[in-house]
Design a protein around this motif. Structure first.
Motif, short mmCIF file in Angstrom:
data_model
loop_
_atom_site.label_atom_id
_atom_site.label_comp_id
_atom_site.label_asym_id
_atom_site.label_seq_id
_atom_site.Cartn_x
_atom_site.Cartn_y
_atom_site.Cartn_z
N LYS A 162 0.85 -1.19 0.00
CA LYS A 162 0.00 0.00 0.00
C LYS A 162 0.89 1.25 0.00
CE LYS A 162 -3.92 -2.13 2.39
NZ LYS A 162 -4.87 -2.02 3.53
N ILE A 163 0.73 2.08 -1.01
CA ILE A 163 1.63 3.22 -1.19
C ILE A 163 0.84 4.50 -1.49
CG2 ILE A 163 3.28 4.21 -2.87
CD1 ILE A 163 4.73 1.56 -2.90
N VAL A 164 1.34 5.60 -0.98
CA VAL A 164 0.87 6.93 -1.36
C VAL A 164 1.92 7.54 -2.28
CG1 VAL A 164 0.36 9.29 -0.58
CG2 VAL A 164 -0.48 7.32 0.73
N GLY A 189 -0.20 -4.06 -6.40
CA GLY A 189 -0.17 -3.10 -5.31
C GLY A 189 -1.38 -2.18 -5.31
N GLU A 190 -1.54 -1.44 -4.20
CA GLU A 190 -2.66 -0.50 -4.04
C GLU A 190 -2.13 0.92 -3.84
OE1 GLU A 190 -6.11 0.71 -0.77
OE2 GLU A 190 -5.19 -1.29 -0.67
N ILE A 191 -2.61 1.86 -4.65
CA ILE A 191 -2.29 3.28 -4.45
C ILE A 191 -3.38 3.87 -3.55
CG2 ILE A 191 -1.97 5.54 -5.53
CD1 ILE A 191 0.29 3.60 -6.15
N MET A 192 -3.03 4.21 -2.33
CA MET A 192 -4.01 4.70 -1.36
C MET A 192 -4.44 6.14 -1.66
SD MET A 192 -2.28 3.21 2.11
CE MET A 192 -3.72 3.53 3.14
N GLU A 193 -3.48 6.94 -2.12
CA GLU A 193 -3.77 8.35 -2.42
C GLU A 193 -2.67 8.89 -3.33
OE1 GLU A 193 -4.75 12.55 -0.06
OE2 GLU A 193 -4.30 10.73 1.09
N SER A 194 -3.04 9.84 -4.19
CA SER A 194 -2.06 10.50 -5.06
C SER A 194 -2.00 11.98 -4.68
CB SER A 194 -2.47 10.36 -6.53
OG SER A 194 -2.50 8.99 -6.91
N VAL A 195 -0.88 12.39 -4.14
CA VAL A 195 -0.71 13.77 -3.65
C VAL A 195 0.18 14.53 -4.64
CG1 VAL A 195 0.12 15.22 -1.75
CG2 VAL A 195 -0.89 12.97 -1.27
N ASP A 203 7.57 24.04 0.74
CA ASP A 203 7.16 23.51 2.04
C ASP A 203 6.31 22.26 1.83
OD1 ASP A 203 6.50 23.03 4.63
OD2 ASP A 203 5.19 24.77 4.87
N PHE A 204 6.92 21.11 2.08
CA PHE A 204 6.24 19.84 1.87
C PHE A 204 5.48 19.37 3.11
CE2 PHE A 204 9.91 19.81 -1.02
CZ PHE A 204 9.27 19.56 -2.23
N ALA A 205 5.64 20.08 4.24
CA ALA A 205 5.13 19.60 5.53
C ALA A 205 3.64 19.24 5.52
CB ALA A 205 5.43 20.64 6.62
N PRO A 206 2.74 20.12 5.04
CA PRO A 206 1.31 19.75 5.09
C PRO A 206 0.97 18.54 4.21
CG PRO A 206 1.64 21.80 3.85
CD PRO A 206 2.93 21.48 4.52
N PHE A 207 1.70 18.38 3.13
CA PHE A 207 1.46 17.24 2.24
C PHE A 207 1.98 15.95 2.87
CE2 PHE A 207 1.97 21.09 -0.28
CZ PHE A 207 0.77 21.12 -0.96
N LEU A 208 3.09 16.06 3.58
CA LEU A 208 3.64 14.90 4.27
C LEU A 208 2.73 14.47 5.42
CD1 LEU A 208 7.41 15.87 4.24
CD2 LEU A 208 6.43 13.80 3.24
N GLN A 209 2.04 15.43 6.03
CA GLN A 209 1.10 15.08 7.10
C GLN A 209 -0.04 14.23 6.54
OE1 GLN A 209 1.55 15.76 10.45
NE2 GLN A 209 -0.11 14.25 10.59
N ARG A 210 -0.49 14.57 5.32
CA ARG A 210 -1.53 13.76 4.66
C ARG A 210 -1.05 12.33 4.45
NH1 ARG A 210 -3.42 16.93 -0.59
NH2 ARG A 210 -4.32 14.85 -1.05
N VAL A 211 0.22 12.21 4.07
CA VAL A 211 0.79 10.88 3.86
C VAL A 211 0.82 10.10 5.18
CG1 VAL A 211 2.85 9.59 3.18
CG2 VAL A 211 2.19 11.65 1.91
N ARG A 212 1.28 10.76 6.22
CA ARG A 212 1.36 10.07 7.52
C ARG A 212 -0.02 9.62 8.00
NH1 ARG A 212 4.34 11.91 13.21
NH2 ARG A 212 3.73 10.01 14.32
N ASP A 213 -1.02 10.48 7.79
CA ASP A 213 -2.38 10.14 8.23
C ASP A 213 -2.94 8.94 7.48
OD1 ASP A 213 -2.24 12.27 9.96
OD2 ASP A 213 -3.42 13.64 8.71
N ALA A 214 -2.49 8.74 6.22
CA ALA A 214 -2.98 7.61 5.42
C ALA A 214 -2.38 6.28 5.85
CB ALA A 214 -2.67 7.85 3.94
N LYS A 215 -1.25 6.31 6.57
CA LYS A 215 -0.57 5.12 7.10
C LYS A 215 -0.25 4.07 6.02
CE LYS A 215 -2.68 5.72 11.65
NZ LYS A 215 -3.53 5.11 12.70
N PRO A 216 0.45 4.48 4.96
CA PRO A 216 0.83 3.50 3.92
C PRO A 216 2.07 2.72 4.34
CG PRO A 216 1.74 5.64 3.37
CD PRO A 216 0.95 5.84 4.65
N ASP A 217 2.40 1.68 3.58
CA ASP A 217 3.67 0.99 3.79
C ASP A 217 4.84 1.89 3.38
OD1 ASP A 217 2.32 -1.37 4.54
OD2 ASP A 217 2.15 -2.01 2.45
#
Length: 331
Positions: A162-164, A189-195, A203-217
């Motif tokens: 599972k990947i973002v 494989g599964e794409i959980m979200e495309s950011v 500033d990638f911080a808010p986008f990285l927070q979205r990734v963390r919240d999705a909890k991908p591998d």
């Protein structure tokens, strides 16, 4: 006496003009348009260094012609290359254009190429949509998805299900996202979200927070060369590594030129690409040694290889035409 002076003067001018024409005919000029200042300055330095390394190793003449580089800085600004290309063709009489660090910059010169019938060797920009815009484009870099596709297969084989995806939102990013996604899904494989991140947003911080919240591998990332250090730092600061999220991406992220400055955040990152300065071959060792020697110990990266290959391509084309610089013949 005045007639004699005038005759002598005209003779001298004629001789000077003939000398100039003769010199011009024996010199092939390449107009190199790259960012030497601004956020993408690393790209320009590397491309220029690669071309110069080829000439240092193989000489500055081919097919009886001296090859001269006319370097111009576009500062990474999309409104510069077209004007610069016109000036190089009209005022500097270049026979070939080269460089172009980003897709919009490469696209902007298409009308100039087609009108002047001058080839442009793309050393850096990777978007697939560039090439059909003019019959006078050639490319010595890669098409973006070529590095992403094998990494997708690697990911599924190594237990990442599972990947973002997180990419810069412009041509290459979209190409690379599609290449990775299509192959990853094909391999199960599964794409959980495309950011997608705005290109001008460091500033990638808010986008990285979205990734963390999705909890991908894992998160698969593409950012342009030069932005990898910022991304890597914020990846760690936002706690994604701590959360057990693997970072994978194309080699743009772990740019050879900048990786020393990344420090610990780069450890454990997996990337795939068409070049590494560590490649073990006699040709690469000679190339790396030359770039380091001539550029204050700078490690060459894939942009540098694009510059080296552009110069080699120029030499090979001139050999085939016997030194004829007609643009259509060179193509």
């Amino acid at each position: 006496m005045k007639v004699l002076k005038r005759t002598l003067l005209l003779g001298a001018l004629t001789s000077a003009l003939l000398t100039t024409v003769s010199f011009a005919a024996e010199t092939v000029k390449i107009g190199l348009i790259v960012p030497m200042t601004g956020p993408s300055a690393s790209t320009g330095r590397q491309v220029d260094a690669g071309g110069r390394a080829y000439q240092a190793l193989h000489g500055t003449t081919v097919a009886g012609k001296k090859v001269e580089v006319v370097l111009r800085d576009d500062a990474g600004s999309a409104d510069q290359p077209r004007r610069i290309a016109q000036e190089l063709v009209v005022n500097d009489h270049v026979s070939i254009l080269a460089g172009f660090g980003l897709t919009p910059l490469a696209l902007s010169v298409a009308p100039v190429l087609s009108q002047a019938k001058v080839p442009a060797i793309i050393t850096s920009a990777t978007t697939s949509t560039i090439m059909p815009k003019s019959d006078y484009y050639v490319r010595t870099s890669n098409a973006g998805s070529q590095s992403a596709v094998p990494l997708a297969t690697w990911a599924t084989k190594n237990g990442l299900k599972k990947i973002v995806t997180l990419v810069s939102d412009y041509g290459p990013g979209i190409d690379i996202e599609k290449g990775f996604t299509d192959q990853f899904k094909k391999d199960g494989g599964e794409i959980m979200e495309s950011v997608r991140v705005p290109l001008q947003n460091p500033d990638f911080a808010p986008f990285l927070q979205r990734v963390r919240d999705a909890k991908p591998d894992a998160v698969f990332v593409f950012v342009p060369s030069g932005f990898g250090s910022i991304f890597m730092k914020q990846f760690v600061e936002r706690g994604l590594r701590e959360a057990g999220i693997k970072l994978i991406g194309t080699g743009d992220v772990t740019d050879d030129d900048l990786i020393n400055g990344m420090g610990a955040p780069a450890l454990g990152v997996i990337t795939s690409h068409f070049y590494s300065a560590n490649h073990d071959s006699p040709e690469n060792k000679a190339f790396v040694a030359e770039v380091r020697k001539a550029n204050n110990n700078m490690r060459p990266n894939f942009m540098s290889v694009g510059g080296y290959d552009a110069m080699q391509l120029t030499y090979l084309a001139l050999e085939k035409t016997g030194g004829d610089t007609d643009g259509t013949k060179l193509i």
